[in-house]
Design an enzyme around this catalytic site. Structure first.
Site, PDB file in Angstrom:
ATOM      1  N   GLY A  81      18.976  53.025  -4.723  1.00  0.00           N
ATOM      2  CA  GLY A  81      18.813  54.413  -4.296  1.00  0.00           C
ATOM      3  C   GLY A  81      20.040  55.173  -3.847  1.00  0.00           C
ATOM      4  N   GLY A  82      21.226  54.711  -4.211  1.00  0.00           N
ATOM      5  CA  GLY A  82      22.428  55.433  -3.798  1.00  0.00           C
ATOM      6  C   GLY A  82      23.201  54.721  -2.695  1.00  0.00           C
TER       7      GLY A  82
ATOM      8  CD  GLU B 196      11.671  53.020  -8.973  1.00  0.00           C
ATOM      9  OE1 GLU B 196      11.584  52.769 -10.176  1.00  0.00           O
ATOM     10  OE2 GLU B 196      12.743  53.296  -8.409  1.00  0.00           O
TER      11      GLU B 196
ATOM     12  NE  ARG C  73      21.807  55.049  -8.360  1.00  0.00           N
ATOM     13  CZ  ARG C  73      21.228  55.973  -7.608  1.00  0.00           C
ATOM     14  NH1 ARG C  73      21.921  57.019  -7.202  1.00  0.00           N
ATOM     15  NH2 ARG C  73      19.971  55.879  -7.247  1.00  0.00           N
TER      16      ARG C  73
ATOM     17  CE  LYS D  37      13.493  49.930  -8.919  1.00  0.00           C
ATOM     18  NZ  LYS D  37      14.195  49.610 -10.157  1.00  0.00           N
TER      19      LYS D  37
HETATM   20  P1  13P Z   1      18.988  52.342  -8.338  1.00  0.00           P
HETATM   21  O1  13P Z   1      19.048  50.923  -7.840  1.00  0.00           O
HETATM   22  O2  13P Z   1      20.284  52.850  -8.875  1.00  0.00           O
HETATM   23  O3  13P Z   1      18.336  53.262  -7.327  1.00  0.00           O
HETATM   24  O4  13P Z   1      18.043  52.339  -9.615  1.00  0.00           O
HETATM   25  C1  13P Z   1      16.872  51.639  -9.563  1.00  0.00           C
HETATM   26  C2  13P Z   1      15.876  52.296 -10.412  1.00  0.00           C
HETATM   27  O5  13P Z   1      15.380  51.704 -11.342  1.00  0.00           O
HETATM   28  C3  13P Z   1      15.483  53.673 -10.100  1.00  0.00           C
HETATM   29  O6  13P Z   1      14.335  54.022 -10.812  1.00  0.00           O
END
Ligand code: 13P
Length: 335
Positions: free
Chosen positions: A260-261, A175, A290, A217
């Site tokens: 990502g927000g 990621e 999220r 990711k």
């Molecule tokens: P979000 O989808 O909230 O960005 O979180 C994914 C995640 O695992 C961030 O490391």
């Protein structure tokens, strides 16, 4: 087909995606504070167990990323959390980085830590039932950022992590998150994200990581959250596809985006468009934190005993994203 490739294909089978429920205790405390629920181990477990036992886990969620605390907790029925996830037909995974710290040499940027003692921790997590892992590198966009130093050092860490994870017969989620914070344009995000991802693959190849046994990711290509030049969702999808086509080797089986927000529906809509226009060989799915949990958490915080009501909201979001991962979502399904 290798065992690792089989794990990837099982996690991302037919529109299935990943539930990122690996918030560290610090992050989870912020989320719970935000909805006025005390952040106790019991409450963190209760919310997570509610999601993990929801009906659509089986059809929609191919993998769940856990945090160290959760993988060691027991459900109300005295199963381990990995047992519950496996029983639902999903695969347990674990976040193994220990967080992003200030990068010496470029103190406005971060380097993700957690390599020391990782081999031993991986063996323990495997025994606890984990079959895939996550490590997040984080990059900012601003004048001279991300710096070459941040791009290089985070790629190096992601590759060393991935090699150790595969040695332990688990699938690494790689990621590299280029944050959406700032006033930058989507074009800038495209350029920086491409550079970051290409460097990650240079290092993964150098470290002899089997690319058929990883999940990438990435972030989608978006204008910064303070930018005045927002772009249409159609353009987000097309730029994201162009970026990945040009920077990800063909052997990689699957890509699972972070949210990502983005708002819940925005993350779903963009994923749907990416799949509608997908002219790559990659499976394009989701690994949302999220964007899968926000509404469910808000409802649960006010109705902490209403398991069914909370699960209904989570089931809906999981279903919408699984449809989007097949290009079959439409806005009218949200009502
Ligand atoms: P979000 O989808 O909230 O960005 O979180 C994914 C995640 O695992 C961030 O490391």
């Amino acid at each position: 087909m290798s065992d690792l490739n089989n794990i990837v294909l099982k996690i991302l089978d037919r529109g299935k995606g990943i539930l990122a429920a690996d918030e560290s205790t610090g992050t989870m405390t912020k989320r719970l504070d935000g909805v006025n629920v005390p952040s106790t181990p019991e409450n963190r477990l209760l919310f997570r167990e509610t999601l993990f036992s929801a009906a659509n886990m089986t059809e929609c969620i191919g993998g769940v990323i856990l945090y160290d605390e959760t993988i060691k907790q027991q459900t109300s029925k005295k199963n381990t959390i990995p047992e519950l996830i496996s029983k639902m037909g999903s695969t347990p995974g674990i976040k193994v980085d220990t967080g992003a710290k200030i990068l010496a040499g470029s103190p406005n940027e971060k380097i993700t830590e957690g390599l020391d003692g990782l081999r031993e921790r991986l063996k323990e997590y495997y025994k606890l039932g984990a079959r895939f892992t996550k490590w997040r590198g984080v990059y900012i966009i601003a004048n001279d950022y991300p710096s070459k130093l941040s791009i290089h050092s985070n790629a190096h860490a992601l590759a060393r992590y991935s090699a150790l994870v595969q040695e332990c017969n688990m699938v690494p989620i790689v990621e590299p998150e280029v944050l959406m914070d700032g006033g930058h344009s989507a074009e800038e995000c495209y350029k920086k994200t491409s550079e970051v991802i290409k460097k990650c693959f240079d290092e993964l190849i150098l470290h002899k990581v089997d690319l058929k046994g990883i999940i990438l990711k990435p972030n989608m290509i978006l204008a910064g959250n303070k930018s005045k030049d927002k772009i249409l969702n159609e353009e987000v999808a097309k730029l994201t596809l162009k970026c990945l086509k040009n920077s990800v080797p063909e052997e990689v089986p699957g890509i699972a985006f972070l949210s990502g927000g983005q708002s819940e529906v925005e993350a779903t809509e963009n994923l749907n468009l990416i799949n509608k226009y997908n002219d790559t060989g990659f499976i394009m799915s989701y690994s949302y934190g999220r964007a899968l949990q926000q509404s469910a958490l808000k409802f649960w915080s006010k109705n902490i005993k209403d398991i069914d009501g909370t699960q209904k909201i989570f089931n809906h979001r999981a279903k919408m994203n699984t449809l989007a991962a097949q290009g079959k979502w439409s806005k009218d399904l949200e009502c």
